[in-house]
Design an enzyme around this catalytic site. Sequence first.
Site, PDB file in Angstrom:
ATOM      1  CB  CYS A  51       8.604 -36.048  19.152  1.00  0.00           C
ATOM      2  SG  CYS A  51       8.282 -34.803  20.422  1.00  0.00           S
TER       3      CYS A  51
ATOM      4  CD  GLU B 166      16.819 -43.096  20.146  1.00  0.00           C
ATOM      5  OE1 GLU B 166      16.859 -42.161  20.587  1.00  0.00           O
ATOM      6  OE2 GLU B 166      16.817 -43.224  18.719  1.00  0.00           O
TER       7      GLU B 166
ATOM      8  CE  LYS C  42      15.116 -34.647  18.466  1.00  0.00           C
ATOM      9  NZ  LYS C  42      14.865 -36.040  17.676  1.00  0.00           N
TER      10      LYS C  42
ATOM     11  CG  HIS D 195      12.819 -32.341  19.891  1.00  0.00           C
ATOM     12  ND1 HIS D 195      12.314 -32.989  19.080  1.00  0.00           N
ATOM     13  CD2 HIS D 195      12.475 -33.223  21.080  1.00  0.00           C
ATOM     14  CE1 HIS D 195      11.836 -33.839  19.222  1.00  0.00           C
ATOM     15  NE2 HIS D 195      11.681 -34.130  20.358  1.00  0.00           N
TER      16      HIS D 195
END
Lengths: 90, 403
Positions: B162, B305, B326, B331
């Site tokens: 990612c 995060e 997202k 994603h």
Amino acid sequence: MTDAQDDLTQNLLELVAREGMVELSDISPEKRLEDLDIQSADFVMILMALEEEYGVYISVDNDLADVETVQDILTLAKTKIEEHQKENQE
Amino acid sequence: MKRIVVTGQGAVSSCGIGAQALWHAARDGISGVKPVTFEDIENQRVSEAAVLSVEDRAKVDDIMGPHRMRDPFATWAILAAREAVGQAGLDTGDFGDRCGVVIGSGFGGGTTLDQNYMSFGKERKMRLDPMAIPKIMNNAAASWVSMEFGATGPVYCPSTACSSGSQAIGLGVQLLRAGAMDRCLVGGSEVSVVAGVFRVWELLRVMTAGKNRPFSKDRNGMTLGEGAAVLVLETLESAQARGAEILCEIAGFGTNSDAGDLLRPNSDRAVACMQLALADAGLGPEDIGYVNAHGTGTVANDITEATALRGVFGDDLSGLEVSSTKPIHGHCLGSAGALELIVALNALREQIAPPTINFNEIDPKIGLEPVPNVSKPISTKAVMSNSLAFGGINATLVVKTFE
């Protein structure tokens, strides 16, 4: 608890033992998964088996956020199985 | 140090064809997530993904035509690159050895891989696609883009799950600064919402069977997406010499690794990564007005995060808007960082923080209100975009208004 529920509990315990690769005799509802050395890779195997046998999809996420003990998994699995059965009846 | 600017952007995503289709959907909170059905998956559990509409797929086929040597992930990258190159106004003479290509991908040619394994495994066919290898290889998109324009400078293809797209952009910035080239087509491409790949994502159980709700208390996993995004990066000298319109400046890039767990993120390392990018940009946390978060909508990512954001921007995150787009574009794995940088740079240009749609309730464990459901005006000269990948690979980009 009815016999059917007893059977389900026993089947789920056997499933957790088999897929988590621990002895069935070591497992009891109050045991912490961490103490049984059941880790994330074992978790997804348990969840895969739950899907195969009971048709329930449980993500490794909010569903599992508060799961710490074998009993937590049993409760979660039973809730999801019940939901799934209800959906199928509708 | 050489300054690096963006002069073109292009995208193909579930929100439509074009960078503006992506940005408008992100800004207006219109999701590209759609129902998906795979006949090869028995009892499919997850029923949605951010895929191109049937009409957009047909449009891509119409523009690009059939090609025996290209998987869709390469085709979409070319289409996105054409848009970016067109906007930048690059001419034949602007390519050659002084133009490179850095386009990442997580899976490479997922469609070709899936089709061939299905034919081989299920039907025992020996007559498979003889071009499967060059179609599947991860660098095919980067190589096809280089061939499309005659960009004969360095070609790289980061494949870091990612973070591939963000690292591709960051690597392009570093190569340009180092003088390895004057301009570079950077980005990511991922078209891997195919039966076999989708099934193993289901088995990893990080996808939600419902809606993707980043940072929301009731979030329950991510939604997969597909798409390609390409940007034209140039040294400031190159852009000014051509008289090109400058969209913004890529001011900073930071990347590091957790060297910890393959799947579980580490907030301290994400803090360090964002701080690297800020230091590289010569900016302080107070200069950033908006962060496009990695925000997958999984319990592990969002808590990590948010903790990391507090570590960088202070406990109350005051003066900062954070959102995850997202739920709109999905994603997109190897192209996520590139698609999201396009969202972030347009947020900067229009001074609007795009919303986190599907948001229901603040999670007390996170305590963050991520521009819930409706966009917000911002007043800032710099924004940030984060990618936190499986494999413990973090990448942060900082974009600044060009002055």
